[in-house]
Scaffold this motif. Structure first.
Motif, PDB file in Angstrom:
ATOM      1  N   GLU A 157      26.589  84.174  68.067  1.00  0.00           N
ATOM      2  CA  GLU A 157      27.851  84.594  68.719  1.00  0.00           C
ATOM      3  C   GLU A 157      28.470  84.917  70.224  1.00  0.00           C
ATOM      4  O   GLU A 157      29.492  85.132  70.191  1.00  0.00           O
ATOM      5  N   GLU A 158      28.101  84.983  70.122  1.00  0.00           N
ATOM      6  CA  GLU A 158      27.630  85.669  71.759  1.00  0.00           C
ATOM      7  C   GLU A 158      27.037  84.391  73.083  1.00  0.00           C
ATOM      8  O   GLU A 158      28.635  84.699  73.886  1.00  0.00           O
ATOM      9  N   TYR A 159      27.043  83.870  72.852  1.00  0.00           N
ATOM     10  CA  TYR A 159      26.836  82.412  73.427  1.00  0.00           C
ATOM     11  C   TYR A 159      28.051  81.722  73.674  1.00  0.00           C
ATOM     12  O   TYR A 159      28.763  80.693  74.536  1.00  0.00           O
ATOM     13  N   PHE A 160      28.506  80.845  72.073  1.00  0.00           N
ATOM     14  CA  PHE A 160      29.741  80.341  71.671  1.00  0.00           C
ATOM     15  C   PHE A 160      31.047  81.031  71.820  1.00  0.00           C
ATOM     16  O   PHE A 160      31.846  80.622  72.037  1.00  0.00           O
ATOM     17  N   SER A 161      30.845  82.509  71.941  1.00  0.00           N
ATOM     18  CA  SER A 161      31.949  83.416  72.332  1.00  0.00           C
ATOM     19  C   SER A 161      32.774  83.345  73.615  1.00  0.00           C
ATOM     20  O   SER A 161      34.247  82.988  74.115  1.00  0.00           O
ATOM     21  N   LYS A 162      31.789  82.049  74.852  1.00  0.00           N
ATOM     22  CA  LYS A 162      31.787  82.145  75.775  1.00  0.00           C
ATOM     23  C   LYS A 162      32.464  80.865  75.776  1.00  0.00           C
ATOM     24  O   LYS A 162      32.953  80.307  77.440  1.00  0.00           O
ATOM     25  N   TRP A 163      32.534  80.383  75.060  1.00  0.00           N
ATOM     26  CA  TRP A 163      33.968  78.726  75.347  1.00  0.00           C
ATOM     27  C   TRP A 163      34.931  79.256  74.867  1.00  0.00           C
ATOM     28  O   TRP A 163      35.726  79.627  74.952  1.00  0.00           O
ATOM     29  N   ASP A 165      39.005  77.798  74.474  1.00  0.00           N
ATOM     30  CA  ASP A 165      39.987  77.727  72.882  1.00  0.00           C
ATOM     31  C   ASP A 165      39.513  76.328  72.816  1.00  0.00           C
ATOM     32  O   ASP A 165      39.661  75.451  71.900  1.00  0.00           O
ATOM     33  N   HIS A 448      27.279  78.751  62.495  1.00  0.00           N
ATOM     34  CA  HIS A 448      28.112  78.988  63.257  1.00  0.00           C
ATOM     35  C   HIS A 448      29.241  78.318  63.838  1.00  0.00           C
ATOM     36  O   HIS A 448      30.961  77.855  64.027  1.00  0.00           O
ATOM     37  N   ASN A 452      33.604  78.034  62.980  1.00  0.00           N
ATOM     38  CA  ASN A 452      34.208  78.213  63.921  1.00  0.00           C
ATOM     39  C   ASN A 452      34.774  76.541  64.641  1.00  0.00           C
ATOM     40  O   ASN A 452      35.794  77.285  65.548  1.00  0.00           O
ATOM     41  N   ARG A 483      38.714  75.342  69.282  1.00  0.00           N
ATOM     42  CA  ARG A 483      38.096  76.656  68.596  1.00  0.00           C
ATOM     43  C   ARG A 483      38.903  76.819  67.099  1.00  0.00           C
ATOM     44  O   ARG A 483      40.206  77.130  67.368  1.00  0.00           O
ATOM     45  N   ARG A 485      39.200  78.342  63.154  1.00  0.00           N
ATOM     46  CA  ARG A 485      38.452  79.092  61.700  1.00  0.00           C
ATOM     47  C   ARG A 485      38.322  78.109  60.612  1.00  0.00           C
ATOM     48  O   ARG A 485      39.425  78.169  60.228  1.00  0.00           O
TER      49      ARG A 485
END
Length: 489
Positions: A157-163, A165, A448, A452, A483, A485
């Protein structure tokens, strides 16, 4: 009196039979079966031809020789060094089931000692090695795996949050980086993950690059790669020694594999030393990092190439999201049977370890599918190849095709042909202890991503990098992402 006479006659009759049998055996011994050695791969260079052929590419060699020689054959590697190949479940049962006294790992895997370090795994006798494998088993019990999964999910979650949009990434680089981050958190410990990741990652890179094909034969050859390997190994020992001392002095206990090894004790009550803990950690990371990163990349490449399977895993995720919401834990990952089959099929086609080896301490015989019996002499190296055996057409339908449904209930192609039909994780006495960890790690990442992002392969389908010690993906795997959902409606 009559009864006594009958008893004496009976004894005399039995004695006569025994003497007659003994004379028969001595005078007319049953002819012993003439020793039948496996066919030998021909070479134009008697002394080193086999070695050159092997180093050029063992899988290519197997593809050429298997149709001509069958499932059992020998390669004269060099003077007095022979490798006998056992290809297929019908002939490899003894390879996987034999006791260490018959077929052992230590002699053929000692080239790992400079990397793993002294007093661990292949630098100790079998009894100590079994105790050390018990430490691995205890560190990978279900209750431990559940805590590791929570860390895997957080890391993803933390890693892909930095990608952003949307954009384009090299999937190979991204997943290799994420896998080492996750391994640092779960295996090496919080101290490494939070404060020393860049240093430790660089050191492991030098260790990794110090494992070359020439290292298998000459592990202590004074070449630059080996010198960097040895320097990195020494520095890692210093780093982990400081971490272990700090934990012991503070009394703090963490939920990672490092802590499991610190707390482990041998049967005689002796605790593990700092050197042993460091060596076991390095062995664990080497065993798991490559398999997880390589398999996660191949899984993604195949899912993005074959839309029908990507749709199938997406439908499975929708179903689980309806049932559990956004939550992902150990038990939910275990419900992902469709994704599991997709990972398993990628691993069938691309097992990172293309060769498994043993050293034979005894003479033994093996019978092929068509009834031929061959004798394998004591002193031979005995080998099987997951990369080749996993594609045998008499076991798998259309074996070169990516088809995860071959493992679905009703087909079960890996079970129909019997044990050792699927050997990506080895099997028998030396099956991979980290198999559950690897599946959970890969499924946590891809569940994940599927939930997402929209993903599209934007480069040619990757080729196999046969030049690597652990066979992986060659070149970049470019993927466009957006990105989005995953809708559960």
């Amino acid at each position: 009196m009559q009864i006594d006479n009958m008893y004496n006659v009976g004894i005399l009759f039995l004695a006569t039979l025994l003497v007659a049998k003994l004379i028969s055996v001595l005078l007319f011994p049953k002819p012993s079966r003439k020793q039948c050695l496996p066919p030998v791969i021909k070479s134009s260079l008697p002394l080193v031809g086999g070695l050159l052929r092997f180093l050029k590419g063992p899988v290519v060699m197997l593809r050429e020789e298997y149709p001509k020689l069958g499932s059992i054959f020998t390669l004269n590697l060099m003077a007095h060094k022979n490798i006998t190949f056992l290809i297929g479940p019908e002939v490899s049962a003894h390879f996987f089931k034999a006791p260490e006294s018959d077929l052992s790992q230590q002699e053929v895997y000692r080239f790992n000692v400079p990397t793993f370090g002294p007093d661990v795994v292949f630098d100790v006798d079998y009894q100590v090695r079994q105790e050390q494998f018990r430490f691995f088993t205890e560190a990978l019990r279900v209750n431990k795996l559940k805590s590791y999964v929570d860390q895997m999910v957080l890391e993803a979650e933390e890693y892909f949050s930095k990608w952003g949009d949307s954009g384009e990434i090299d999937l190979k680089y991204e997943l290799e980086h994420l896998i080492i981050l996750t391994a640092s958190r779960c295996l090496l410990g919080r101290e490494v993950r939070d404060k020393l990741f860049d240093d430790v990652s660089s050191l492991f890179h030098d260790l990794d690059n110090g494992m070359l094909p020439i290292s298998v034969i000459f592990p202590y050859l004074p070449i630059p790669a080996h010198r960097r390997r040895d320097k990195a190994r020494k520095r890692l020992a210093e780093i982990f020694s400081n971490i272990i001392s700090s934990r012991k002095s503070s009394g703090k206990s963490e939920g990672d594999m490092l802590q499991c090894f610190i707390d482990s004790k041998y049967k005689d009550g002796r605790p593990t030393t700092e050197g042993e803990v460091t060596g076991l950690l390095i062995a664990a990371l080497f065993a798991g990092q490559h398999t997880s990163s390589i398999t996660s990349i191949w899984t993604g490449a195949y899912l993005l190439r074959y839309k029908e399977f990507f749709s199938a895993v997406s439908d499975e995720q929708r179903s689980l999201m309806k049932k559990h919401g956004d939550k992902i834990d150990h038990d939910i990952l275990s419900e992902m049977e469709v994704l599991h089959r997709c990972v398993k099929e990628a691993l069938r086609l691309h097992p990172p370890l293309i060769m498994l080896l043993r050293y034979s301490h005894i003479d033994f015989s093996v019978t092929t599918r068509d009834g031929k019996e061959y004798d394998i002499p004591k002193g031979h190296i005995v080998a099987t190849s997951p990369a080749f055996a996993n594609r045998l057409p008499h076991i798998y339908q259309d074996p070169d095709r990516y088809d995860p449904d071959r493992f679905a209930p009703g087909r079960d192609e890996d079970k129909v042909a019997g044990a050792f039909s699927y050997i990506s994780f080895g099997g028998g006495r030396h099956g991979c202890l980290g198999e559950p960890f690897a599946y959970l790690q890969i499924k946590a990442i891809w569940s994940h991503l599927i939930r997402n992002f929209d993903l599209e392969l934007n480069s040619p389908f990757p080729e196999i990098d046969w030049n690597a010690m652990v066979v992986g993906v060659k070149g970049k795997v470019m993927v466009r992402y957006k990105r989005k959902r995953l809708s559960i409606d």
